[in-house]
Design an enzyme around this catalytic site. Structure first.
Site, short mmCIF file in Angstrom:
data_model
loop_
_atom_site.label_atom_id
_atom_site.label_comp_id
_atom_site.label_asym_id
_atom_site.label_seq_id
_atom_site.Cartn_x
_atom_site.Cartn_y
_atom_site.Cartn_z
N ALA A 121 0.84 -1.21 0.00
CA ALA A 121 0.00 0.00 0.00
C ALA A 121 0.87 1.26 0.00
CB ALA A 121 -0.94 -0.01 1.21
N SER A 123 0.44 3.84 -2.99
CA SER A 123 -0.21 4.95 -3.72
C SER A 123 -1.32 5.61 -2.91
CB SER A 123 -0.83 4.42 -5.02
OG SER A 123 0.16 3.84 -5.82
N GLU A 124 -1.50 6.89 -3.16
CA GLU A 124 -2.55 7.67 -2.51
C GLU A 124 -3.25 8.53 -3.55
OE1 GLU A 124 -0.91 9.89 0.75
OE2 GLU A 124 -0.15 8.08 1.73
N TRP A 157 -5.96 2.60 -5.15
CA TRP A 157 -5.43 1.73 -6.21
C TRP A 157 -4.52 0.65 -5.62
CZ3 TRP A 157 -3.96 7.14 -7.58
CH2 TRP A 157 -5.06 7.81 -8.12
N ARG A 266 -6.18 -19.48 -41.00
CA ARG A 266 -7.24 -18.65 -41.59
C ARG A 266 -6.93 -18.36 -43.07
NH1 ARG A 266 -12.37 -16.59 -41.67
NH2 ARG A 266 -12.41 -14.36 -42.12
N GLY A 338 -8.88 -9.84 -36.31
CA GLY A 338 -10.13 -9.19 -36.68
C GLY A 338 -11.16 -9.28 -35.58
N GLU A 362 3.36 -0.13 -10.61
CA GLU A 362 4.77 -0.27 -10.20
C GLU A 362 5.69 0.71 -10.94
OE1 GLU A 362 6.26 -4.23 -9.32
OE2 GLU A 362 4.18 -4.92 -9.24
N GLY A 363 5.15 1.88 -11.18
CA GLY A 363 5.90 2.92 -11.87
C GLY A 363 5.50 2.98 -13.32
N SER A 365 5.37 4.08 -17.30
CA SER A 365 6.48 4.12 -18.26
C SER A 365 7.27 5.42 -18.12
CB SER A 365 5.95 3.98 -19.69
OG SER A 365 5.46 2.67 -19.88
#
Ligand code: COS
Length: 378
Positions: A121, A123-124, A157, A266, A338, A362-363, A365
């Site tokens: 825990a 993130s805020e 989150w 296909r 498709g 986790e960070g 990009s």
């Protein structure tokens, strides 16, 4: 001997066994899960089949290479099983890396058995990418023996919240600014004053919020040392970021295999799709980028295991490149299939939803690029 460039026969055999186990034993359990809820039978099965024991070897931390091969192999067959395993790791590795003998003895046997569900825990609402801006407040507790705090504020989150049995919680103690004022605590899920709710997210694993209303914690609940919590978080992320890349590689490989099979079978315009150069070149591009992502992940993991310098940047490169690649590969596989790939329940429809979040969690990009760029000027 592990090389960053090729898996040895033992590793390949292990990955094959993991894939069989995942397809036969774990996928059916994942299918029985309820969206947004922790799938406890699945977590218990990860314990029963010894996968959590591989994630948490008895006397030493997991080798990053093993962690990556575990995650990649599980992801090939069942992303829910992969994520359940990874979240036990993310939630409990702060205890393995920074916890006391007493804390490890209290929680690790339960976590390894799959009986206790762990969560990380950090993130805020106002501190996502800028983790050092977190505001969850740990105030000295006047009612305690003088060595305790009360936690007040919000986390959001948080994977496995609000159902986890134990949380690694990062809170602000003292007046030190930014990352220096952060302390990591181990907080049981049934603590007085702790509540939370589920969030309905584009993610098949449970994610939620946590509200701390004066949750009491003592000196024995601190992970590491007061004020050292940011480092606790970053050490865990250094280990886990390449393995998020491995998760992404597993998804990319699954999408590529589906696309190769589909293009071989296909028929359109008088022959199999693969005979159209537009298709075969697309498959070649997907395969090449997937291979490059895998090599970067293995190289970062091998460097981590060898104790090489510059691990934060190498972990960041592996996560960045592999998650962005997987997004490209899954999207291209959808395009080659498709409309059938968009049908609910299709493997690619599932992967298309799964592949998005790892570019953020986790960070994001952008955070990985910041870490890499910082290293260039160190
Ligand atoms: N290992 C050990 N220590 C580290 C470290 C690492 N990988 N990275 C940073 N630190 C230490 C630094 O050495 C520094 O310590 P000192 O103050 O003693 O010098 C301290 O932590 C702060 O580092 P820095 O100044 O680099 O911190 P920033 O506030 O600039 O933030 C980023 C760095 C952006 C990398 C960090 O906020 C981050 O990782 N954000 C993303 C958060 C995230 O992944 N959230 C997802 C949660 S899990 S889903």
């Amino acid at each position: 001997m592990v090389t960053p460039f090729a898996l040895d026969p033992q590793q390949r055999a292990w990955c094959a066994d993991l894939r069989t186990l995942t397809a036969e034993r774990l996928r059916p359990l994942a299918a029985g899960g309820e969206p947004g809820r922790v799938n406890r039978p699945l977590v218990a099965a990860l314990g029963e089949h010894g996968l959590l024991a591989r994630l948490f070897p008895a006397d030493e931390p997991v080798r990053a290479m093993d962690l990556c091969l575990l995650r990649e192999s599980l992801a090939r067959e069942c992303t829910e099983a992969e994520t359940a395993l990874a979240l036990q790791g993310l939630g409990a590795y702060p205890v393995v890396q920074s916890g006391s003998a007493r804390q490890r003895a209290r929680w690790m046997p339960e976590v390894v058995a799959g009986r206790a569900v762990a969560a990380f825990a950090l993130s805020e609402p106002a501190a996502g990418s800028d983790a050092a801006a977190l505001e969850l407040c740990a105030e000295p507790d006047p009612s305690g023996a003088g060595d305790g705090w009360r936690l007040s504020g919000e986390k959001t989150w948080i994977s496995n919240a609000p159902e986890a049995d134990v949380y690694t919680v990062f809170a602000r103690t003292g007046q030190a600014p930014g990352s220096r004022g952060v302390t990591a605590f181990l907080v049981p899920g049934d603590s007085a004053g702790l509540s939370g709710r589920s969030l309905d997210m584009l993610s098949p694993h449970p994610i939620g919020t946590l509200t701390f209303d004066g949750v009491p914690v003592g000196a024995g609940d601190v992970l590491g040392v007061p004020g050292g919590g940011f480092r606790v978080a970053m050490r865990t992320l250094d280990l886990f970021r390449p393995s998020v890349g491995a998760f992404a590689v597993g998804m990319a490989r699954a999408a590529l295999a589906a696309a190769v099979a589909h293009a071989g079978e296909r028929r359109a315009f008088g022959g199999p799709l693969k005979d159209l150069q537009a298709v075969s070149h697309q498959l070649a591009e997907m395969a090449t980028r997937t291979e490059a992502a895998a090599l970067l992940v293995y190289a970062a993991a091998a460097a981590y295991d060898a104790g090489e310098p510059g691990i934060a940047a190498r972990s960041a490169m592996a996560k960045l490149f592999a998650t962005e690649t997987a997004q490209y590969v899954v999207d291209a596989a959808v395009q080659l299939h498709g409309a059938r790939a968009l049908r609910r329940g299709h493997l690619l429809e599932h992967l298309y939803r799964e592949v998005r979040a790892p570019r953020i969690y986790e960070g994001a990009s952008e955070v990985q690029r910041t870490i890499i760029a910082k290293e260039l000027y160190r």
